[in-house]
Design a protein around this motif. Structure first.
Motif, PDB file in Angstrom:
ATOM      1  N   ILE A 230      -1.194   8.173   4.551  1.00  0.00           N
ATOM      2  CA  ILE A 230      -0.812   6.827   4.209  1.00  0.00           C
ATOM      3  C   ILE A 230      -1.050   6.100   5.403  1.00  0.00           C
ATOM      4  CG2 ILE A 230       0.853   5.214   3.187  1.00  0.00           C
ATOM      5  CD1 ILE A 230       1.467   8.783   2.725  1.00  0.00           C
ATOM      6  N   LEU A 231      -2.466   5.402   5.512  1.00  0.00           N
ATOM      7  CA  LEU A 231      -2.697   4.718   6.533  1.00  0.00           C
ATOM      8  C   LEU A 231      -2.621   3.178   6.715  1.00  0.00           C
ATOM      9  CD1 LEU A 231      -6.041   6.855   7.477  1.00  0.00           C
ATOM     10  CD2 LEU A 231      -3.833   7.052   8.504  1.00  0.00           C
ATOM     11  N   THR A 232      -2.773   2.623   5.454  1.00  0.00           N
ATOM     12  CA  THR A 232      -2.948   1.131   5.169  1.00  0.00           C
ATOM     13  C   THR A 232      -2.022   0.857   3.861  1.00  0.00           C
ATOM     14  OG1 THR A 232      -4.797   1.178   3.709  1.00  0.00           O
ATOM     15  CG2 THR A 232      -5.223   1.132   6.029  1.00  0.00           C
ATOM     16  N   ASP A 233      -2.039  -0.562   3.673  1.00  0.00           N
ATOM     17  CA  ASP A 233      -1.256  -1.028   2.527  1.00  0.00           C
ATOM     18  C   ASP A 233      -2.170  -1.263   1.254  1.00  0.00           C
ATOM     19  OD1 ASP A 233      -2.322  -3.399   2.774  1.00  0.00           O
ATOM     20  OD2 ASP A 233      -0.565  -4.460   3.611  1.00  0.00           O
ATOM     21  N   ALA A 234      -1.590  -1.447   0.456  1.00  0.00           N
ATOM     22  CA  ALA A 234      -2.628  -1.583  -0.866  1.00  0.00           C
ATOM     23  C   ALA A 234      -3.707  -2.331  -0.796  1.00  0.00           C
ATOM     24  CB  ALA A 234      -1.800  -1.779  -2.214  1.00  0.00           C
ATOM     25  N   ASP A 235      -3.794  -3.314   0.242  1.00  0.00           N
ATOM     26  CA  ASP A 235      -4.749  -4.672   0.760  1.00  0.00           C
ATOM     27  C   ASP A 235      -5.648  -4.045   1.845  1.00  0.00           C
ATOM     28  OD1 ASP A 235      -3.783  -6.347  -1.310  1.00  0.00           O
ATOM     29  OD2 ASP A 235      -2.444  -6.932   0.130  1.00  0.00           O
ATOM     30  N   GLY A 236      -5.293  -2.619   2.196  1.00  0.00           N
ATOM     31  CA  GLY A 236      -6.042  -2.340   3.170  1.00  0.00           C
ATOM     32  C   GLY A 236      -5.771  -2.563   4.719  1.00  0.00           C
ATOM     33  N   ALA A 237      -4.324  -3.241   4.722  1.00  0.00           N
ATOM     34  CA  ALA A 237      -3.920  -3.822   5.988  1.00  0.00           C
ATOM     35  C   ALA A 237      -3.268  -2.586   6.932  1.00  0.00           C
ATOM     36  CB  ALA A 237      -3.212  -5.027   5.890  1.00  0.00           C
ATOM     37  N   PRO A 238      -3.347  -2.602   8.123  1.00  0.00           N
ATOM     38  CA  PRO A 238      -2.485  -1.420   8.687  1.00  0.00           C
ATOM     39  C   PRO A 238      -1.171  -1.656   8.691  1.00  0.00           C
ATOM     40  CG  PRO A 238      -4.330  -2.263  10.356  1.00  0.00           C
ATOM     41  CD  PRO A 238      -4.403  -3.129   8.909  1.00  0.00           C
ATOM     42  N   LEU A 239      -0.238  -0.507   8.735  1.00  0.00           N
ATOM     43  CA  LEU A 239       1.076  -0.650   8.375  1.00  0.00           C
ATOM     44  C   LEU A 239       1.759  -1.133   9.437  1.00  0.00           C
ATOM     45  CD1 LEU A 239       1.499   2.793   6.368  1.00  0.00           C
ATOM     46  CD2 LEU A 239       1.172   0.533   5.376  1.00  0.00           C
ATOM     47  N   THR A 240       2.768  -1.967   9.511  1.00  0.00           N
ATOM     48  CA  THR A 240       3.335  -2.514  10.587  1.00  0.00           C
ATOM     49  C   THR A 240       4.803  -2.274  10.573  1.00  0.00           C
ATOM     50  OG1 THR A 240       4.421  -4.508   9.619  1.00  0.00           O
ATOM     51  CG2 THR A 240       1.899  -4.789  10.389  1.00  0.00           C
ATOM     52  N   GLY A 241       5.368  -2.347  11.711  1.00  0.00           N
ATOM     53  CA  GLY A 241       6.946  -1.976  11.885  1.00  0.00           C
ATOM     54  C   GLY A 241       7.632  -3.285  11.359  1.00  0.00           C
ATOM     55  N   ASN A 242       7.433  -4.260  11.040  1.00  0.00           N
ATOM     56  CA  ASN A 242       8.073  -5.573  10.730  1.00  0.00           C
ATOM     57  C   ASN A 242       8.218  -5.710   9.256  1.00  0.00           C
ATOM     58  OD1 ASN A 242       8.190  -6.303  13.572  1.00  0.00           O
ATOM     59  ND2 ASN A 242       6.109  -7.138  13.423  1.00  0.00           N
ATOM     60  N   ASP A 243       7.255  -5.096   8.324  1.00  0.00           N
ATOM     61  CA  ASP A 243       7.525  -5.206   6.816  1.00  0.00           C
ATOM     62  C   ASP A 243       8.282  -3.798   6.228  1.00  0.00           C
ATOM     63  OD1 ASP A 243       5.873  -7.568   6.996  1.00  0.00           O
ATOM     64  OD2 ASP A 243       4.248  -6.353   7.293  1.00  0.00           O
ATOM     65  N   THR A 244       8.368  -4.296   5.127  1.00  0.00           N
ATOM     66  CA  THR A 244       8.956  -3.076   4.290  1.00  0.00           C
ATOM     67  C   THR A 244       8.121  -2.680   3.317  1.00  0.00           C
ATOM     68  OG1 THR A 244      11.415  -3.756   4.679  1.00  0.00           O
ATOM     69  CG2 THR A 244      10.920  -2.487   2.621  1.00  0.00           C
ATOM     70  N   TYR A 245       7.901  -1.380   2.858  1.00  0.00           N
ATOM     71  CA  TYR A 245       6.913  -0.829   2.031  1.00  0.00           C
ATOM     72  C   TYR A 245       7.713  -0.001   1.120  1.00  0.00           C
ATOM     73  CZ  TYR A 245       3.844  -2.238   5.672  1.00  0.00           C
ATOM     74  OH  TYR A 245       3.144  -3.024   6.524  1.00  0.00           O
ATOM     75  N   GLU A 246       7.246   0.088  -0.231  1.00  0.00           N
ATOM     76  CA  GLU A 246       7.675   0.960  -1.415  1.00  0.00           C
ATOM     77  C   GLU A 246       6.708   1.924  -1.435  1.00  0.00           C
ATOM     78  OE1 GLU A 246       8.829   0.872  -5.749  1.00  0.00           O
ATOM     79  OE2 GLU A 246      10.238  -0.417  -4.267  1.00  0.00           O
ATOM     80  N   LEU A 247       6.955   3.305  -1.293  1.00  0.00           N
ATOM     81  CA  LEU A 247       6.112   4.518  -1.663  1.00  0.00           C
ATOM     82  C   LEU A 247       6.393   5.096  -2.949  1.00  0.00           C
ATOM     83  CD1 LEU A 247       5.377   6.329   1.904  1.00  0.00           C
ATOM     84  CD2 LEU A 247       4.237   4.343   0.966  1.00  0.00           C
ATOM     85  N   THR A 248       5.531   5.582  -3.855  1.00  0.00           N
ATOM     86  CA  THR A 248       5.855   6.394  -5.137  1.00  0.00           C
ATOM     87  C   THR A 248       5.107   7.667  -4.841  1.00  0.00           C
ATOM     88  OG1 THR A 248       5.988   4.434  -6.418  1.00  0.00           O
ATOM     89  CG2 THR A 248       5.704   6.521  -7.436  1.00  0.00           C
ATOM     90  N   VAL A 249       5.812   8.892  -4.657  1.00  0.00           N
ATOM     91  CA  VAL A 249       5.329   9.958  -4.609  1.00  0.00           C
ATOM     92  C   VAL A 249       5.064  10.663  -5.893  1.00  0.00           C
ATOM     93  CG1 VAL A 249       5.498  12.396  -3.537  1.00  0.00           C
ATOM     94  CG2 VAL A 249       6.501  10.349  -2.280  1.00  0.00           C
ATOM     95  N   PRO A 250       3.887  10.939  -6.327  1.00  0.00           N
ATOM     96  CA  PRO A 250       3.630  11.479  -7.746  1.00  0.00           C
ATOM     97  C   PRO A 250       4.525  12.683  -7.847  1.00  0.00           C
ATOM     98  CG  PRO A 250       1.814  12.112  -6.476  1.00  0.00           C
ATOM     99  CD  PRO A 250       2.645  11.217  -5.681  1.00  0.00           C
TER     100      PRO A 250
END
Length: 337
Positions: A230-250
């Motif tokens: 998991i290298l980027t968000d859904a828009d292709g942007a690099p993951l930052t330490g300032n934002d919050t992300y939700e992952l769904t593991v299948p």
């Protein structure tokens, strides 16, 4: 006929030669660090890995690693591993980063041997290596039972394996090395983790293997472990330490005796990110599933949220599925909040 590694040492100062040699260079680098404080043919154990452990990039956190670098120049070696009720795997690596075997919860001793060496009497799982030197890596999952795991350490041992540890490495000019590393890094976003590692030379292309080693040294073939990056968000942007992300593991990516983990790494160092909570991953054992069998995991700067992992720095994450279901969809959904 020359071996692949002999061709690498032919003195060609080219990016192609550097890429071919990259796995050997990284294996030798790691081996030399380990040999500074340990003897060949003996095991050392990490306990629970934390951000101060720089022995290997992209380590797992809730695992006790056992390392044993060895040489078969004087003859075969035998690995004895314990019976363990949770997940335990024994991975065998050579210096070209081939992985001829990964044995889960081994039932008998493991015999390491080079072609032409005499097989001793006994009931063994036999593993043949392409190089004299190599590494045994034992992973034991820790689930609030570190004392139990550490009590098993004396039973993990090697007979033999203390031969010649000399391993040649080709040198390259600074410009070739810089260009070679840039090519390897440029291919990582297009890397299929299921095809990054092989059991013997030729299973994996040079750039693919080098990319696998760069992003996750000591990774293993997909029939024993599958990986998702998991290298980027859904828009292709690099993951930052300032934002919050939700992952769904299948759901349904591991068999009944396997497990999954999601681990977060610093983008620059490829090591665990220090945090006050001491949480670096979520696994089958430490995350609560959703009713449909998926897992919802929050990656947030402060580690708050459901099944959360703290970040706080630019990062990437790796999904590992041990004892995987062949062909299962490993796609991790990601949304930014």
């Amino acid at each position: 006929m020359r071996s692949i590694h002999e061709a690498n040492l032919s003195g060609q100062d080219t990016t192609e030669a550097y890429i071919r040699e990259f796995p050997n260079r990284e294996q030798v680098r790691m081996m030399k660090i380990w040999l500074e404080n340990h003897e060949p043919g003996t095991f050392s154990f990490t306990g629970l890995v934390d951000p101060t452990d720089v022995t290997v990039v992209t380590p797992q956190a809730t695992v006790d690693y056992g390392y044993c670098w060895f040489s078969l120049s004087d003859g075969p070696a035998i690995v004895h591993a314990p019976q363990y009720e949770l997940f335990c795997s024994v991975s065998v690596f050579d210096m070209l980063h081939n992985v001829p075997a990964v044995i889960v919860n081994p039932a008998r001793p493991i015999l390491l041997i080079r072609p032409g060496q005499e097989v001793p009497n006994g009931d063994y799982t036999i593993v043949e290596l392409e190089t004299d030197q190599g590494l045994i890596l034992i992973r034991m999952v820790v689930v609030d039972n570190l004392d139990e795991v550490q009590a098993l350490h004396p039973s993990i041992r090697m007979e033999g394996g203390s031969g010649d540890m000399t391993r040649p490495v080709q040198r390259f000019s600074p410009g070739v090395e810089e260009a070679g590393r840039a090519i390897i890094a440029a291919g990582i976003p297009f890397l299929n983790p299921d095809e990054a590692f092989g059991k013997c030379s030729g299973d994996v292309g040079d750039i693919t293997l080098a990319g696998g080693v760069m992003i996750g040294q000591l990774g293993t073939p997909s029939d024993t472990v599958r990986y998702g990056t998991i290298l980027t968000d859904a828009d292709g942007a690099p993951l930052t330490g300032n934002d919050t992300y939700e992952l769904t593991v299948p759901q349904g990516i591991v068999k009944g005796d396997g497990y999954f983990s999601i681990t977060v790494y610093d983008s620059d160092t490829k090591l665990l990110i220090p945090n006050d909570l001491g949480v670096y991953d979520r696994t089958t054992y430490s995350a609560e599933p959703e009713p449909d069998g998926t897992y919802r995991i929050i990656l947030s700067p402060n580690g708050k949220g459901h099944n959360a992992i703290p970040t706080g720095r630019p990062f990437y994450a790796i999904l590992r599925a041990y004892v995987p279901v062949p062909g299962a969809d490993m796609t991790v959904g990601i949304t930014r909040h």
